[in-house]
Scaffold this motif. Structure first.
Motif, PDB file in Angstrom:
ATOM      1  N   GLN A   1      54.019  41.390  45.197  1.00 15.38           N
ATOM      2  CA  GLN A   1      52.973  42.311  44.748  1.00 15.38           C
ATOM      3  C   GLN A   1      53.486  43.743  44.717  1.00 15.38           C
ATOM      4  O   GLN A   1      53.232  44.486  43.773  1.00 15.38           O
ATOM      5  CB  GLN A   1      51.776  42.212  45.690  1.00 15.38           C
ATOM      6  CG  GLN A   1      50.651  43.192  45.386  1.00 15.38           C
ATOM      7  CD  GLN A   1      49.547  43.154  46.435  1.00 15.38           C
ATOM      8  OE1 GLN A   1      49.664  42.476  47.448  1.00 15.38           O
ATOM      9  NE2 GLN A   1      48.479  43.885  46.203  1.00 15.38           N
TER      10      GLN A   1
ATOM     11  N   GLU B   1      50.025  39.226  41.457  1.00 11.30           N
ATOM     12  CA  GLU B   1      49.496  40.341  40.662  1.00 11.30           C
ATOM     13  C   GLU B   1      50.507  40.840  39.617  1.00 11.30           C
ATOM     14  O   GLU B   1      50.991  41.974  39.685  1.00 11.30           O
ATOM     15  CB  GLU B   1      49.031  41.479  41.571  1.00 11.30           C
ATOM     16  CG  GLU B   1      47.891  41.069  42.496  1.00 11.30           C
ATOM     17  CD  GLU B   1      47.248  42.233  43.215  1.00 11.30           C
ATOM     18  OE1 GLU B   1      47.248  43.343  42.654  1.00 11.30           O
ATOM     19  OE2 GLU B   1      46.740  42.036  44.341  1.00 11.30           O
TER      20      GLU B   1
ATOM     21  N   SER C   1      49.578  44.377  37.084  1.00 11.60           N
ATOM     22  CA  SER C   1      49.348  45.761  37.519  1.00 11.60           C
ATOM     23  C   SER C   1      50.278  46.721  36.785  1.00 11.60           C
ATOM     24  O   SER C   1      51.477  46.448  36.643  1.00 11.60           O
ATOM     25  CB  SER C   1      49.570  45.882  39.035  1.00 11.60           C
ATOM     26  OG  SER C   1      48.650  45.101  39.739  1.00 11.60           O
TER      27      SER C   1
ATOM     28  N   GLU D   1      45.916  36.887  40.485  1.00  6.93           N
ATOM     29  CA  GLU D   1      45.617  37.911  39.491  1.00  6.93           C
ATOM     30  C   GLU D   1      44.143  38.317  39.555  1.00  6.93           C
ATOM     31  O   GLU D   1      43.261  37.469  39.720  1.00  6.93           O
ATOM     32  CB  GLU D   1      45.952  37.380  38.086  1.00  6.93           C
ATOM     33  CG  GLU D   1      45.719  38.359  36.967  1.00  6.93           C
ATOM     34  CD  GLU D   1      46.440  39.674  37.179  1.00  6.93           C
ATOM     35  OE1 GLU D   1      45.750  40.719  37.227  1.00  6.93           O
ATOM     36  OE2 GLU D   1      47.679  39.669  37.301  1.00  6.93           O
ATOM     37  N   HIS D   2      43.881  39.647  39.419  1.00  8.51           N
ATOM     38  CA  HIS D   2      42.517  40.164  39.461  1.00  8.51           C
ATOM     39  C   HIS D   2      41.955  40.484  38.081  1.00  8.51           C
ATOM     40  O   HIS D   2      40.748  40.702  37.947  1.00  8.51           O
ATOM     41  CB  HIS D   2      42.454  41.428  40.325  1.00  8.51           C
ATOM     42  CG  HIS D   2      42.784  41.188  41.763  1.00  8.51           C
ATOM     43  ND1 HIS D   2      42.114  40.269  42.533  1.00  8.51           N
ATOM     44  CD2 HIS D   2      43.719  41.742  42.580  1.00  8.51           C
ATOM     45  CE1 HIS D   2      42.609  40.264  43.759  1.00  8.51           C
ATOM     46  NE2 HIS D   2      43.579  41.149  43.808  1.00  8.51           N
TER      47      HIS D   2
END
Length: 592
Positions: free
Chosen positions: A166, A237, A240, A268-269
């Motif tokens: 990350q 992630e 980003s 993942e967001h």
């Protein structure tokens, strides 16, 4: 009923409270060792076996350092626990060859712990942190599941894993040399040309790794991971700092691993990216920092919709009071109320780059979003509005008080969050600040932490909250969703909307998360051109019109999910993708 006790060691300050938790505990008063003092750390230790769950210690603790949680009865033995009165994880995702599995859930719920366990960086202790089990016991624990064979191979070194971390900003600290040298060393699969072309890395191949931006480091980290030859790949992630086109390029690279029969897991967001990346998803729920539970595996659409609704039907678990609602907004009229400010055509040049902005207006109480490729001038435009930069030509016609949250955040403040807020946040300590800012951004849980030790998501919450507290006509937020989970992104959107309307102000938000943009936008600006050379910005216009213009340049189409109304990416060259491109409806069909 299974009960766990969690102590936040960073917030616990026994020297200041003189162990109020012990003083008021009914069990201690009856002569039991319900709470004792750790001789080494001088922090309290709460016995989960003796605790009655009365909640007195949680209410009496002046620093909110204690959580007593009654776990759902259906939970079985934990997979891992970090220590006494510390975070506990239940379950692991199902990983299989030829599939991309996504993890979705709030920060602090165990996603990174899962990736560390499955990549071999962390050995699961099955909840026994004092006498951790050996591999035979771990393998037996997962008997009858796919994970049994997985851990057999992992324990004997017969399974190779690759983990894209990350925190990509740490890469320059331990990797030296040029980009092309790094990627050539990493290329174990003979896919160097494909990865360079797909991720559009040619312009930075000769650059030194220590001189790359956040987005460039992210692309290099993904490329290096995808080039290595392994059985299982874990991407933490991966989107980003990347713009929309770059995120879709990442989808192509990660999907290529799945097409080669590799097993892939993605944290993942960005829901649109997760939707495009994954075949299946696991929803994680629980209490951040206390415990996390991995749900059953679901198809990607069903899983994301269950997360949006906050209800897992098969497990009969509700983990959110209400579902997240997406609404299709009617077109915004050309004249929308009172004008806050307007600006003429703007031009700004520096270091070989030129930005040209079309004249426009910003209305009171509206949120204008700005999107486009990285390096195209969005941040420069924000700085012009904020008064940080002056244009070479043109002007903002009305002088405004501007509150500006920059893209890259610094955490070099020497002190606690409480001390930072006393100095920087306007109205700190008032009832309005507590209800409209501190509570939505969960600032109370951060107040005793040192600013320089905050995580990326915590620092982002602090920065947005501090900016919103300021007295301003216009609020400018540059990439406010970076490091925030889905819940935090939507919470931030609601808080921004409420405060901006209450203060009779307006906002401009620069971001790349399509679902966040769809959720918060009134109108939008499109930036296009050649990154790092020349950028053009349209005037603010109706969101759907702006999205159609932008997505036509990127070459992707979106549709609305029939159940939740959230935007979903159409597969390239699918029937719907071709149909929407033919009629010029890149964002979604009017009939939806």
């Amino acid at each position: 009923m299974t009960r766990i006790a969690i102590l936040d060691h960073d917030r616990c300050q026994p020297k200041k409270c003189n162990y109020l938790c012990i003083e008021y505990c009914p069990g201690v008063r009856m002569g039991e060792d319900t709470i004792i003092i750790n001789e080494k750390t001088k922090k309290p230790i709460i016995s989960e076996e003796l605790c009655s769950g009365c909640g007195i210690c949680t209410n009496r603790c002046p620093f909110n350092a204690i959580s007593i949680i009654n776990l759902p009865e259906a939970l079985e033995d934990p997979v891992h626990r970090y220590g006494e009165n510390m975070f506990e994880l239940f379950g692991l995702p199902v990983i299989s060859q030829g599939d991309v599995v996504g993890l979705i859930g709030p920060n602090g719920i165990g996603k990174s712990t899962i990736s560390r366990i499955l990549s071999g960086e962390l050995k699961p202790n099955l909840g026994d942190y004092e006498n951790p089990p050996g591999w035979d016991e771990i393998i037996n624990f997962f008997r009858g599941s796919q994970l049994q064979e997985y851990f057999k191979k992992l324990s004997t070194g017969k399974l190779k894993t690759v983990h894209k971390p990350q925190l990509i900003d740490l890469i320059p600290e331990y990797v030296e040399g040029r980009v092309d040298e790094l990627l050539t060393r990493a290329d174990e699969r003979g896919k160097l040309d494909f990865v360079i072309e797909t991720l559009e890395l040619e312009p930075i191949l000769k650059r030194d790794i220590k001189k790359l931006s956040g987005g460039e480091l992210q692309s290099i980290a993904i490329a290096a991971a995808a080039l290595r030859d392994a059985d299982f790949y874990y991407f933490d992630e991966p989107t980003s700092w990347l713009d929309v086109k770059q995120r879709l390029n990442v989808v192509k690279v990660i999907r290529s691993l799945q097409e080669d029969g590799k097993a892939v897991m993605v944290i993942e967001h960005d829901l649109a990216a997760l939707d495009a990346l994954s075949d299946y998803v696991h929803v994680l729920y629980g209490k951040p920092g206390a415990y996390g539970v991995v749900s059953k595996r679901r198809g990607v659409r069903v899983g994301i919709n269950a997360y949006i609704k906050g209800f897992l039907r098969e497990e009969n678990v509700r983990f959110r009071k209400s579902e997240i609602q997406f609404k299709i907004k009617p077109p915004t009229p050309e004249e929308e109320g009172e004008t806050l400010t307007e600006y003429s055509n703007l031009t700004k040049s520096y270091n070989g780059f030129q930005l040209n902005v079309e004249e426009g207006k910003i209305y009171l109480k509206e949120i204008v979003t700005a999107f486009g490729p990285n390096g195209i001038g969005k941040t420069t435009f924000a700085k012009i509005l904020a008064g940080v930069e002056k244009p070479d030509k043109g002007k903002v016609k009305k002088k405004l008080k501007v509150a500006y949250k920059p893209q890259y955040l610094k955490s070099d403040f020497k002190g606690t969050v409480r001390e930072f807020l006393h100095l920087k946040a306007q109205g700190y300590g008032t009832k309005i600040f507590k209800s409209e800012i501190a509570r939505p951004f969960s600032l109370e849980e951060l107040e005793d932490k040192r600013v320089e030790e905050l995580s990326g998501g915590e620092l982002q919450r602090l920065a947005i909250a501090t900016t919103l507290s300021m007295d301003a006509d216009l609020y400018v937020f540059d990439e406010p969703t970076a490091f925030l989970d889905v819940e935090q992104r939507l919470m931030a959107a609601k808080a921004m909307r409420k405060i901006i309307e209450n203060k009779d102000s307006s906002a401009i938000i620069i971001d790349h998360d399509i679902i966040f943009l769809d959720y918060i936008s009134d109108r939008a600006m499109v930036f296009h051109g050649t990154p790092s050379i020349e950028g053009y910005a349209t005037s603010p216009t109706e969101l759907r019109k702006a999205m159609n213009s932008f997505l036509s340049q990127v070459g992707i189409t979106f549709r609305r999910d029939k159940e939740t109304r959230r935007p979903r990416v159409n597969k390239l060259n699918s029937f719907l993708d071709r149909k929407q491109k033919e009629i010029g409806e890149y964002y979604y069909l009017k009939s939806e």
